[in-house]
Design a protein around this motif. Sequence first.
Motif, PDB file in Angstrom:
ATOM      1  N   TRP A  94      -0.649   2.369   5.206  1.00 17.00           N
ATOM      2  CA  TRP A  94      -0.094   1.358   4.306  1.00 17.00           C
ATOM      3  C   TRP A  94      -0.985   0.122   4.266  1.00 17.00           C
ATOM      4  O   TRP A  94      -1.267  -0.418   3.200  1.00 17.00           O
ATOM      5  CB  TRP A  94       1.305   0.957   4.741  1.00 17.00           C
ATOM      6  N   VAL A  95      -1.438  -0.324   5.432  1.00 12.97           N
ATOM      7  CA  VAL A  95      -2.311  -1.495   5.498  1.00 12.97           C
ATOM      8  C   VAL A  95      -3.642  -1.189   4.814  1.00 12.97           C
ATOM      9  O   VAL A  95      -4.168  -2.019   4.062  1.00 12.97           O
ATOM     10  CB  VAL A  95      -2.505  -1.947   6.959  1.00 12.97           C
ATOM     11  N   ALA A  96      -4.191  -0.005   5.031  1.00 13.05           N
ATOM     12  CA  ALA A  96      -5.457   0.360   4.395  1.00 13.05           C
ATOM     13  C   ALA A  96      -5.309   0.384   2.874  1.00 13.05           C
ATOM     14  O   ALA A  96      -6.195  -0.101   2.152  1.00 13.05           O
ATOM     15  CB  ALA A  96      -5.929   1.724   4.898  1.00 13.05           C
ATOM     16  N   PHE A  97      -4.208   0.925   2.383  1.00 14.58           N
ATOM     17  CA  PHE A  97      -3.971   0.955   0.938  1.00 14.58           C
ATOM     18  C   PHE A  97      -3.876  -0.462   0.367  1.00 14.58           C
ATOM     19  O   PHE A  97      -4.488  -0.771  -0.659  1.00 14.58           O
ATOM     20  CB  PHE A  97      -2.688   1.735   0.630  1.00 14.58           C
ATOM     21  N   LEU A  98      -3.114  -1.320   1.027  1.00 14.31           N
ATOM     22  CA  LEU A  98      -2.960  -2.686   0.537  1.00 14.31           C
ATOM     23  C   LEU A  98      -4.264  -3.472   0.625  1.00 14.31           C
ATOM     24  O   LEU A  98      -4.561  -4.284  -0.249  1.00 14.31           O
ATOM     25  CB  LEU A  98      -1.854  -3.404   1.303  1.00 14.31           C
ATOM     26  N   GLN A  99      -5.050  -3.242   1.666  1.00 17.67           N
ATOM     27  CA  GLN A  99      -6.347  -3.910   1.762  1.00 17.67           C
ATOM     28  C   GLN A  99      -7.246  -3.494   0.598  1.00 17.67           C
ATOM     29  O   GLN A  99      -7.946  -4.335   0.021  1.00 17.67           O
ATOM     30  CB  GLN A  99      -7.031  -3.586   3.087  1.00 17.67           C
ATOM     31  N   GLY A 100      -7.209  -2.216   0.242  1.00 15.79           N
ATOM     32  CA  GLY A 100      -7.984  -1.747  -0.904  1.00 15.79           C
ATOM     33  C   GLY A 100      -7.507  -2.373  -2.200  1.00 15.79           C
ATOM     34  O   GLY A 100      -8.311  -2.768  -3.049  1.00 15.79           O
ATOM     35  N   ALA A 101      -6.189  -2.488  -2.374  1.00 20.12           N
ATOM     36  CA  ALA A 101      -5.646  -3.089  -3.599  1.00 20.12           C
ATOM     37  C   ALA A 101      -6.006  -4.569  -3.691  1.00 20.12           C
ATOM     38  O   ALA A 101      -6.396  -5.052  -4.758  1.00 20.12           O
ATOM     39  CB  ALA A 101      -4.127  -2.914  -3.634  1.00 20.12           C
ATOM     40  N   VAL A 102      -5.902  -5.284  -2.580  1.00 20.50           N
ATOM     41  CA  VAL A 102      -6.274  -6.705  -2.570  1.00 20.50           C
ATOM     42  C   VAL A 102      -7.763  -6.843  -2.852  1.00 20.50           C
ATOM     43  O   VAL A 102      -8.178  -7.711  -3.631  1.00 20.50           O
ATOM     44  CB  VAL A 102      -5.889  -7.367  -1.224  1.00 20.50           C
ATOM     45  N   ASN A 103      -8.567  -5.999  -2.245  1.00 19.92           N
ATOM     46  CA  ASN A 103     -10.015  -6.045  -2.461  1.00 19.92           C
ATOM     47  C   ASN A 103     -10.360  -5.806  -3.925  1.00 19.92           C
ATOM     48  O   ASN A 103     -11.186  -6.515  -4.499  1.00 19.92           O
ATOM     49  CB  ASN A 103     -10.707  -5.018  -1.568  1.00 19.92           C
ATOM     50  N   GLU A 104      -9.718  -4.823  -4.542  1.00 13.79           N
ATOM     51  CA  GLU A 104     -10.004  -4.517  -5.947  1.00 13.79           C
ATOM     52  C   GLU A 104      -9.623  -5.688  -6.851  1.00 13.79           C
ATOM     53  O   GLU A 104     -10.389  -6.078  -7.736  1.00 13.79           O
ATOM     54  CB  GLU A 104      -9.237  -3.264  -6.370  1.00 13.79           C
TER      55      GLU A 104
END
Length: 173
Positions: A94-104
Motif C-alpha cells: 500500500w505504501v509503495a503504491f501511494l509513493q508511486g502515485a505521489v511521485n507521478e
Amino acid sequence: MDMEGPMPSHPGSLIRRLLLALRQVFQAAPREAALLLGLLALGGLLPVAVLGLTRTLVDGLARELGRGSLTLDLFWPLAGLALAFALDFLLVPWVAFLQGAVNEKLTARVHLLLMEKAAGLPDLTPFAQYTSKRGTTPLGWTCAHVDGQVPIGGGPHGTAYPTHQRLEAILEG
C-alpha cells in the motif's frame, strides 16, 4: 532558492526547506499524500502495538498456566497480534503504491509548472534545432522541437514530450 550545495548550517533553514518540499507534495497530490502520511504513522505505531499485545499474551499465558488451565481470555491478544501482523504485511504494497502515485503527480506538477514558466521565455527554437555533424545536440541527444511541449527526457533514442492535457489529467486523476 538554491537547492544545491552543502547542507545549511542553520537548522531553521533545513526545516524551512523541508516544509517547502512538503507543501509542494501536498499541492500536487493532497489525498494521496495524506493517506501516505496516515499509513506511515500506522506503520510506526504497529511495533508498539505488537509489543503491548505480546506482553499481554505472555502475561496471560503465564497466569493461565500457573492456574493449570487455559481459557478464552487469550483469544483477544492473539487475534490482535494476528491483525497487527496482517496489517504490517499489507502496509508494504500500500505504501509503495501511494509513493508511486505521489511521485507521478509531483512529477506532472513540476512539468506543468515548467511548461508555464517556459511559455514566458523567449523562443528557444534556435537552441533546440542546433545539431552537430552527427545530427545530435551537444549533449548527444537526438533533438526535435515540438511546439507547445517541453522535453522531459532524452538520450540516444530520442526525446519524449508530454502534452499539457496529459499532465493536467495526471494531476486531476
